[in-house]
Every structure is written in structure tokens, then in C-alpha cells.
Design a protein around this motif. Structure first.
Motif, PDB file in Angstrom:
ATOM      1  N   ALA A   9     -28.903  20.177   5.372  1.00  0.00           N
ATOM      2  CA  ALA A   9     -28.737  18.837   6.293  1.00  0.00           C
ATOM      3  C   ALA A   9     -29.771  17.965   7.140  1.00  0.00           C
ATOM      4  O   ALA A   9     -30.130  16.683   7.238  1.00  0.00           O
ATOM      5  N   SER A  10     -31.312  18.696   6.888  1.00  0.00           N
ATOM      6  CA  SER A  10     -32.219  18.612   8.425  1.00  0.00           C
ATOM      7  C   SER A  10     -33.470  17.892   7.062  1.00  0.00           C
ATOM      8  O   SER A  10     -33.600  16.700   6.715  1.00  0.00           O
ATOM      9  N   VAL A  11     -32.857  17.893   5.900  1.00  0.00           N
ATOM     10  CA  VAL A  11     -34.253  17.733   4.740  1.00  0.00           C
ATOM     11  C   VAL A  11     -33.197  16.114   4.274  1.00  0.00           C
ATOM     12  O   VAL A  11     -33.748  15.697   3.812  1.00  0.00           O
ATOM     13  N   LEU A  12     -30.989  16.436   4.041  1.00  0.00           N
ATOM     14  CA  LEU A  12     -31.296  15.148   3.972  1.00  0.00           C
ATOM     15  C   LEU A  12     -31.561  14.213   4.736  1.00  0.00           C
ATOM     16  O   LEU A  12     -31.412  13.095   3.953  1.00  0.00           O
ATOM     17  N   GLY A  13     -31.541  14.290   6.214  1.00  0.00           N
ATOM     18  CA  GLY A  13     -31.965  13.401   6.786  1.00  0.00           C
ATOM     19  C   GLY A  13     -33.281  12.928   7.018  1.00  0.00           C
ATOM     20  O   GLY A  13     -33.840  11.840   6.996  1.00  0.00           O
ATOM     21  N   ASN A  14     -34.195  14.304   6.795  1.00  0.00           N
ATOM     22  CA  ASN A  14     -35.517  13.482   6.264  1.00  0.00           C
ATOM     23  C   ASN A  14     -36.052  12.528   5.211  1.00  0.00           C
ATOM     24  O   ASN A  14     -36.664  12.091   5.055  1.00  0.00           O
ATOM     25  N   TYR A  15     -35.292  12.890   4.026  1.00  0.00           N
ATOM     26  CA  TYR A  15     -34.739  12.416   3.019  1.00  0.00           C
ATOM     27  C   TYR A  15     -34.431  10.586   3.271  1.00  0.00           C
ATOM     28  O   TYR A  15     -35.180   9.721   2.778  1.00  0.00           O
ATOM     29  N   SER A  16     -33.603  10.720   3.881  1.00  0.00           N
ATOM     30  CA  SER A  16     -33.162   9.661   3.969  1.00  0.00           C
ATOM     31  C   SER A  16     -34.466   8.552   5.100  1.00  0.00           C
ATOM     32  O   SER A  16     -34.359   7.920   5.130  1.00  0.00           O
ATOM     33  N   THR A  17     -34.814   9.765   5.530  1.00  0.00           N
ATOM     34  CA  THR A  17     -35.750   8.708   6.570  1.00  0.00           C
ATOM     35  C   THR A  17     -37.250   8.057   5.597  1.00  0.00           C
ATOM     36  O   THR A  17     -37.539   6.487   5.767  1.00  0.00           O
ATOM     37  N   ARG A  18     -37.741   8.972   4.661  1.00  0.00           N
ATOM     38  CA  ARG A  18     -38.357   8.255   3.928  1.00  0.00           C
ATOM     39  C   ARG A  18     -38.272   7.691   3.490  1.00  0.00           C
ATOM     40  O   ARG A  18     -38.471   6.578   2.992  1.00  0.00           O
ATOM     41  N   LEU A  19     -36.495   7.672   2.483  1.00  0.00           N
ATOM     42  CA  LEU A  19     -36.234   6.127   1.340  1.00  0.00           C
ATOM     43  C   LEU A  19     -36.142   5.182   2.431  1.00  0.00           C
ATOM     44  O   LEU A  19     -36.563   3.723   2.074  1.00  0.00           O
ATOM     45  N   ASN A  20     -35.881   5.017   3.753  1.00  0.00           N
ATOM     46  CA  ASN A  20     -35.592   4.084   5.024  1.00  0.00           C
ATOM     47  C   ASN A  20     -37.151   3.657   4.930  1.00  0.00           C
ATOM     48  O   ASN A  20     -37.241   2.609   4.821  1.00  0.00           O
ATOM     49  N   ALA A  21     -38.027   4.117   4.870  1.00  0.00           N
ATOM     50  CA  ALA A  21     -39.896   3.661   4.920  1.00  0.00           C
ATOM     51  C   ALA A  21     -39.984   3.001   4.100  1.00  0.00           C
ATOM     52  O   ALA A  21     -41.101   2.515   4.086  1.00  0.00           O
ATOM     53  N   GLY A  62     -38.011   1.200   2.825  1.00  0.00           N
ATOM     54  CA  GLY A  62     -37.542  -0.357   1.687  1.00  0.00           C
ATOM     55  C   GLY A  62     -36.155   0.282   0.890  1.00  0.00           C
ATOM     56  O   GLY A  62     -35.187  -0.725   0.776  1.00  0.00           O
ATOM     57  N   ARG A  63     -35.771   1.255   1.118  1.00  0.00           N
ATOM     58  CA  ARG A  63     -34.774   1.763  -0.048  1.00  0.00           C
ATOM     59  C   ARG A  63     -33.624   1.782   0.848  1.00  0.00           C
ATOM     60  O   ARG A  63     -32.424   3.103   1.283  1.00  0.00           O
ATOM     61  N   ASN A  64     -33.304   0.512   1.237  1.00  0.00           N
ATOM     62  CA  ASN A  64     -31.834   1.380   2.758  1.00  0.00           C
ATOM     63  C   ASN A  64     -30.633   1.599   2.150  1.00  0.00           C
ATOM     64  O   ASN A  64     -30.273   2.626   2.803  1.00  0.00           O
ATOM     65  N   GLU A  65     -30.467   1.049   1.048  1.00  0.00           N
ATOM     66  CA  GLU A  65     -29.170   1.749   0.248  1.00  0.00           C
ATOM     67  C   GLU A  65     -28.861   3.523   0.448  1.00  0.00           C
ATOM     68  O   GLU A  65     -28.138   4.190   0.601  1.00  0.00           O
ATOM     69  N   GLU A  66     -30.269   3.729  -0.530  1.00  0.00           N
ATOM     70  CA  GLU A  66     -30.134   5.359  -0.870  1.00  0.00           C
ATOM     71  C   GLU A  66     -29.868   5.712   0.493  1.00  0.00           C
ATOM     72  O   GLU A  66     -29.357   6.988   0.449  1.00  0.00           O
ATOM     73  N   ALA A  67     -30.898   6.042   1.560  1.00  0.00           N
ATOM     74  CA  ALA A  67     -31.250   5.850   2.309  1.00  0.00           C
ATOM     75  C   ALA A  67     -30.034   6.639   3.272  1.00  0.00           C
ATOM     76  O   ALA A  67     -29.548   7.139   4.033  1.00  0.00           O
ATOM     77  N   LEU A  68     -28.591   5.295   3.311  1.00  0.00           N
ATOM     78  CA  LEU A  68     -27.644   5.648   4.150  1.00  0.00           C
ATOM     79  C   LEU A  68     -26.443   6.222   3.146  1.00  0.00           C
ATOM     80  O   LEU A  68     -26.421   7.032   4.163  1.00  0.00           O
ATOM     81  N   SER A  69     -26.720   6.088   1.717  1.00  0.00           N
ATOM     82  CA  SER A  69     -26.110   7.449   1.342  1.00  0.00           C
ATOM     83  C   SER A  69     -26.298   9.186   1.364  1.00  0.00           C
ATOM     84  O   SER A  69     -25.470  10.079   2.697  1.00  0.00           O
ATOM     85  N   PHE A  70     -27.968   9.116   1.964  1.00  0.00           N
ATOM     86  CA  PHE A  70     -28.136  10.779   2.286  1.00  0.00           C
ATOM     87  C   PHE A  70     -28.239  10.770   3.754  1.00  0.00           C
ATOM     88  O   PHE A  70     -27.298  12.001   3.510  1.00  0.00           O
ATOM     89  N   VAL A  71     -28.222   9.988   4.961  1.00  0.00           N
ATOM     90  CA  VAL A  71     -27.904  10.408   5.957  1.00  0.00           C
ATOM     91  C   VAL A  71     -26.269  10.552   6.334  1.00  0.00           C
ATOM     92  O   VAL A  71     -25.961  11.077   7.134  1.00  0.00           O
ATOM     93  N   GLN A  72     -25.731   9.785   5.599  1.00  0.00           N
ATOM     94  CA  GLN A  72     -24.288  10.402   5.100  1.00  0.00           C
ATOM     95  C   GLN A  72     -23.655  11.539   5.161  1.00  0.00           C
ATOM     96  O   GLN A  72     -22.618  12.011   5.818  1.00  0.00           O
ATOM     97  N   GLN A  73     -24.829  12.127   3.838  1.00  0.00           N
ATOM     98  CA  GLN A  73     -23.750  13.062   3.766  1.00  0.00           C
ATOM     99  C   GLN A  73     -24.224  14.053   4.774  1.00  0.00           C
ATOM    100  O   GLN A  73     -24.218  15.579   4.855  1.00  0.00           O
ATOM    101  N   ALA A  74     -25.988  14.410   5.431  1.00  0.00           N
ATOM    102  CA  ALA A  74     -26.015  15.178   6.258  1.00  0.00           C
ATOM    103  C   ALA A  74     -25.400  15.063   8.220  1.00  0.00           C
ATOM    104  O   ALA A  74     -25.025  15.776   8.568  1.00  0.00           O
ATOM    105  N   VAL A  75     -24.215  13.515   7.927  1.00  0.00           N
ATOM    106  CA  VAL A  75     -23.473  13.651   9.402  1.00  0.00           C
ATOM    107  C   VAL A  75     -22.146  14.772   8.870  1.00  0.00           C
ATOM    108  O   VAL A  75     -21.582  14.997   9.663  1.00  0.00           O
ATOM    109  N   ALA A  76     -21.558  14.317   7.732  1.00  0.00           N
ATOM    110  CA  ALA A  76     -20.798  15.089   7.168  1.00  0.00           C
ATOM    111  C   ALA A  76     -20.762  16.591   7.151  1.00  0.00           C
ATOM    112  O   ALA A  76     -19.850  17.277   8.192  1.00  0.00           O
TER     113      ALA A  76
END
Length: 568
Positions: free
Chosen positions: A198-210, A212-226
């Protein structure tokens, strides 16, 4: 050390002898000398004034890296120089065993973001990644553990890359970490492994956000939340803090994609969890509770609940003030951040005098912090200077605001020389701030100075950030224009670029958008191609109860238009 004068260096052979003496004293294994840090300081200064001797210095550092690696970190932070760059070169040339020793000894000293040490940290974490891969390639019995270690090393390397502005490469490392663990997920029900994943998913989301790939970032952090929710339902005492952090991250990514109403509920859940944790164990969880309160305040502000946002931002300030009084070294930076956040929330409801006072407190703290540790806190100090300039401009104090913005610009310009990929955006944005404040302050142009063209955007700035800067440049160009045609072109370009910006980029630029919209609405209303401007203006005006920032009145006066509600 007075005998080792830089002016006394006359030739290569003479300097080589001096270098050998220095490195011998730095690294003396018998402890005969106590000049480790002072001698390194002299070498650091020589690296600036005698760059033609840098190869000798690198060789000396390489020969003795084991003995002086920890002192290198301390001296590089204390003495602005090329010492960290020399250490990078020396580290790359070390034998594997010495690299392993240095990476182990220096790792703890590189946990904070650092301008001077950013590239050295990258070299250290790159080595650790390679070491973990080498271990994995041997196919040990504990293959799952080896893969976890390798994934963690990739995650750490992605953070190091992001800190020197290499965000695209950081995305690649974070993605590889995810791909290493993904095949193990279905067959590994171990809670610890699931939390790591889950932490690796969250980190990937953060890097995507940096990038500008915000939609993809949202998808991966959603998996981390679950995953975090499932773990917290099984063992709340162990996993609820991670779940709350994941909820905060998810709320931020929702906001970045324009889903502010949806973000509010998740931010509120994080506040509820952290409050319960802080009630049971304030020493461990009050800092996280304050962070959640600030995050929730931001979410409330984004959906127009400004009074509530102010209340929660104020609660975060109160907690962090109490923490900072007990442990200033640890908590004063967070306290200053909360003050700036609170100042922003006050400004959003038109309480400009109060906002300026709070921002001034944050600036004073950051000034004190940067005097103690410039390497760590200069970026925060520059941010605080820019924030204070905004508060001053809201009161019409343009000369003072320009002075604060100029200080910020000077810092960012210096940082951009060290790490252009990380700080060019901030440097260029600060340049815009200074030019705009100069225009607000000056009644008439001096020698046609307003017509001076804006410099081109540096290539180091990422594409999604370039769009943001093109918007600011178009607004500024419209203000600086000397002919109606140039002003119209600038306004229309600003409105066009605005449409392509992500919601996370539009929010902080709203007032500048309204300037472009307001001019066109007054002078050429038939040229407006989208109806959103009127609604954005109505909300902006109402949330401030008609109390506009002073600089917006100045813009309208200088560009010869009136704001809609004022004209009514």
C-alpha cells in the motif's frame, strides 16, 4: 588553520602536497589530529576559489572516504561550496565495499530534503538500489524479503530523484517498485507485506501527481486506501494511522482532479481517526491530527465553506503552537506552515489585516530557522516571503510586497543554479511576482520599461508546469501592454491557457484569471466564449463579502475597467 591560506596556493605540486596534508589530517586513523571538520572546511572553500584543483580534492576524498564521510555532510551544510559535488564524484569512484560503508554511515544524515546534499543523496540511494538488486539476483531463500527490500530501495530512490527535480525518472523507479511486488500480492496475505504494498502504491501516486498525471495518481492512491482500510478493520491499533494518512492523500488527489466535494468526506474521515488516536496518545498522534485538520480546512475552502475552513485551520495552529513550544527544533517548521495555511484561509474571507499579521509570524519563524540551517529551510523561507508579499499586496503595500518578493526571487534563483530541475519553476514564478508588483507600484513606466519582453521559459521546467507559467506570463503581458491590441491578445491568450490547466493549477491562479476575465467582460463582453467566469466572480466576491484585495482595485483602475458588482 590560519597557516593554510588560499592565497598561498601557487602551483599544482605545491597544492598537491597541501591536499595530502589535509586529507591525512582529516582521516588520521590514530586520532592524532583533531582538524577533521576545519580541514574539510578549507577544502570546501578551495573548491570554489581554485576549481582547477578539484581533481586533486576528489582523489584525496576518494582515498579517505571511509574516515571523513560523516564530516562531509556536516561541512557541506555549514560551508556553501562544491564539497558535496566533489563528494559525489569521489563516491562514484569508490570500490564496492567502501561505497557500502559510506551508504550505511551517511544514510541517516540525508533523510531531509537538502539543496547542497540532494545529488549526493541520489548517489547514495542509487547505490543502495543496486546493492538490493545484486542481492535479489542471487535468488536467496527469502525471495519475498529480497523483493521487498529491492522495492523499498526503489521507493527511496524515487524520493531522492524527486528532491533534485528528476520527476520523470522518479515515476519510473516508483513504477518498478510496484511491478516488483505486484506478482506477490494475490498469494501473500501477510499484513506487513500488504502494508508495504500500500505504501508503494501511495508513493507511485505521489510521483505521478508531481508530473501532472493526476487521474492516474488518483487511481493508485485509491487502491492504497482500500488496502489500508482492510488492514485497519482487522487491527485498528496497528494500521489506523496508515489508513488515516492514506485518506488524506486520497482527498488531495481528488481535489487535484476537481472533485472537491468528494474529497471533503475522506478528509473528514482522516480527521476523525486522528482525533481518536490523539485522544489516546497525544504524544504520538497530535502532529498527524494537526496535519489532518489543515488538510480538512483546505478541503472546506475548496467547496466554499470558508468560515468552517478558518476554524479548522485555527485548530491546527493551536496544536502546532503547543508542540513547538515544547520541542521547537522538531515542530517549529510545521507551526510556521500552519500559520501560512491559516493566513491563506483568512485572506480567502477578506480578513486581510489579520492574514498579514499571521503571515508575518510565519515569516519570522522561517527567518529564524533559515539562519540556523539555510540548506534545509531556504526553500521554506522563500515560500514564506512570497506568501507575505501576497498579504502585503492585499493591503496595497506594493513597495513592501515587492521587497519581500525580490528576496524570495533571489533565493530561488540561487537554488535554481544548484538544482535547476527542482527550482527553475519557482525562480521563474518569483520573477513574474516581482514584475507584477513593480507594475502595480509604478504609476508611469520608466523609459518604456513596461514593454520589456519577458524571458523565455527554461527548458528544465516540466511541460505541465510550463502551461501554468504561460498563463501567468499572458496575464502579466496584458498588464504591461502599451497598446489595446497587445492587451487584448494577452487577455485572450490567458483565458485560452486557463482552460487547459488542471483544477489544482487553476485554484491558486483564480484572481489572475478574474483580472483577464474582468477586462474582457468590461471592454469586449461578446468575445467571452465560456460562461464560467461570471459564476467564478460571483463566488469570489461573496466569499469575501465584497472586500476585494486592494491589488484587484488597482488592476481595474490601471486597465480602465470596473468589476461587475461595483458597477451595479
Amino acid at each position: 588553520m590560519s597557516a593554510w591560506r588560499i592565497s598561498g596556493v601557487k602551483g599544482y605540486g605545491h597544492f598537491n602536497r597541501i591536499s595530502n596534508v589535509f586529507t591525512h589530517r582529516i582521516c588520521d586513523p590514530m586520532g592524532q589530529y583533531s582538524l577533521q571538520s576545519p580541514a574539510l572546511t578549507v577544502i570546501a572553500r578551495l573548491s570554489i576559489h581554485h576549481t582547477d584543483f578539484n581533481d586533486i580534492l576528489v582523489a584525496g576524498l576518494r582515498r579517505n572516504f571511509r574516515k571523513c564521510c560523516q564530516n562531509i555532510v556536516a561541512v557541506a551544510l555549514e560551508t556553501p561550496s562544491e564539497l558535496a559535488a566533489l563528494a559525489c564524484a569521489a563516491f562514484r569512484d569508490l570500490v564496492w565495499e567502501d561505497q557500502s560503508y559510506a551508504a550505511r554511515e551517511m544514510g541517516a544524515d540525508l533523510k531531509y530534503e537538502s539543496v547542497e546534499l540532494g545529488h549526493l543523496a541520489y548517489e547514495i540511494f542509487l547505490f543502495r538500489k543496486n546493492k538490493a538488486y545484486k542481492k535479489l539476483a542471487k535468488k536467496p531463500k527469502d525471495i519475498v524479503g529480497a523483493k521487498q527490500d529491492y522495492a523499498q530501495s526503489l521507493t527511496n530512490l524515487s524520493v531522492a530523484l524527486s528532491r533534485i527535480g528528476r520527476n520523470v525518472e522518479a515515476v519510473g523507479c516508483a513504477k518498478e517498485a510496484l511491478e516488483v511486488l505486484q506478482p506477490l500480492v494475490k498469494n501473500n496475505i501477510d499484513d506487513t507485506f500488504q502494508a508495504i504494498y500500500a505504501s508503494v502504491l501511495g508513493n507511485y501516486s505521489t510521483r505521478l501527481n508531481a508530473v501532472g498525471r493526476n487521474e492516474e495518481a488518483l487511481s493508485f492512491v485509491q487502491q492504497a486506501v482500500a488496502i489500508h482500510k482492510r488492514l485497519a478493520d482487522k487491527d485498528s491499533g496497528r494500521f489506523e494511522p496508515g489508513y488515516a494518512t492514506s485518506l488524506n492523500n486520497y482527498a488531495n488527489r481528488l481535489s487535484d482532479t476537481g472533485q472537491s466535494a468528494e474529497a471533503l468526506g475522506f478528509a473528514q474521515q482522516a480527521v476523525t481517526i486522528y482525533k481518536q488516536l490523539a485522544d489516546k496518545d497525544p504524544g504520538s498522534f497530535e502532529p498527524g491530527y494537526a496535519t489532518s485538520l489543515s488538510n480538512y480546512a483546505n478541503s472546506l475552502g475548496e467547496i466554499g465553506q470558508y468560515a468552517e475552513a478558518q476554524d479548522f485551520a485555527q485548530q491546527a495552529v493551536a496544536i502546532r503552537k503547543r508542540l513547538a513550544e515544547k520541542n521547537p527544533d522538531r515542530f517549529e517548521p510545521d507551526y510556521a506552515d500552519s500559520l501560512n495555511n491559516y493566513a491563506n484561509s483568512l485572506g480567502e474571507i477578506g480578513q486581510y489585516a489579520e492574514a498579514q499579521s499571521v503571515a508575518q509570524q510565519a515569516l519570522a519563524i522561517h527567518k529564524r530557522l533559515v539562519e540556523k540551517n539555510p540548506d534545509r529551510f531556504e526553500p521554506d523561507y522563500a515560500m514564506s516571503l512570497n506568501n507575505y508579499a501576497i498579504r502585503l499586496s492585499e493591503a496595497g503595500q506594493y513597495a513592501e510586497a515587492q521587497g519581500s518578493a525580490q528576496q524570495a526571487a533571489a533565493i530561488y534563483e540561487r537554488l535554481a543554479v544548484k538544482t535547476p530541475a527542482r527550482y527553475e519553476f519557482d525562480a521563474y514564478n518569483s520573477y513574474f511576482n516581482v514584475r507584477f508588483l513593480h507594475w502595480l507600484e509604478e504609476i508611469q513606466p520608466v523609459n518604456g520599461g513596461w514593454a520589456e519582453p519577458l524571458p523565455p521559459l527554461p527548458s528544465e521546467i516540466a511541460a505541465h508546469q510550463q502551461a501554468e507559467l504561460r498563463f501567468y506570463a499572458a496575464v502579466l503581458q496584458a498588464c504591461l501592454a502599451v497598446s489595446p491590441k497587445q492587451r487584448r491578445e494577452g487577455v485572450q491568450q490567458a483565458l485560452t491557457v486557463w482552460q487547459a490547466l488542471a483544477p489544482a493549477q487553476q485554484n491558486p491562479a483564480l484572481e489572475y484569471y478574474l483580472c483577464a476575465w474582468g477586462w474582457l467582460n468590461h471592454h469586449e463582453p461578446t468575445a467571452l466564449t465560456e460562461p464560467a467566469g461570471a459564476e467564478l466572480w460571483r463566488r469570489f466576491y461573496q466569499q469575501r463579502q465584497g472586500r476585494l484585495p486592494h491589488w484587484l482595485h488597482t488592476v481595474a483602475e490601471r486597465l480602465n475597467f470596473t468589476w461587475p458588482d461595483e458597477a451595479a
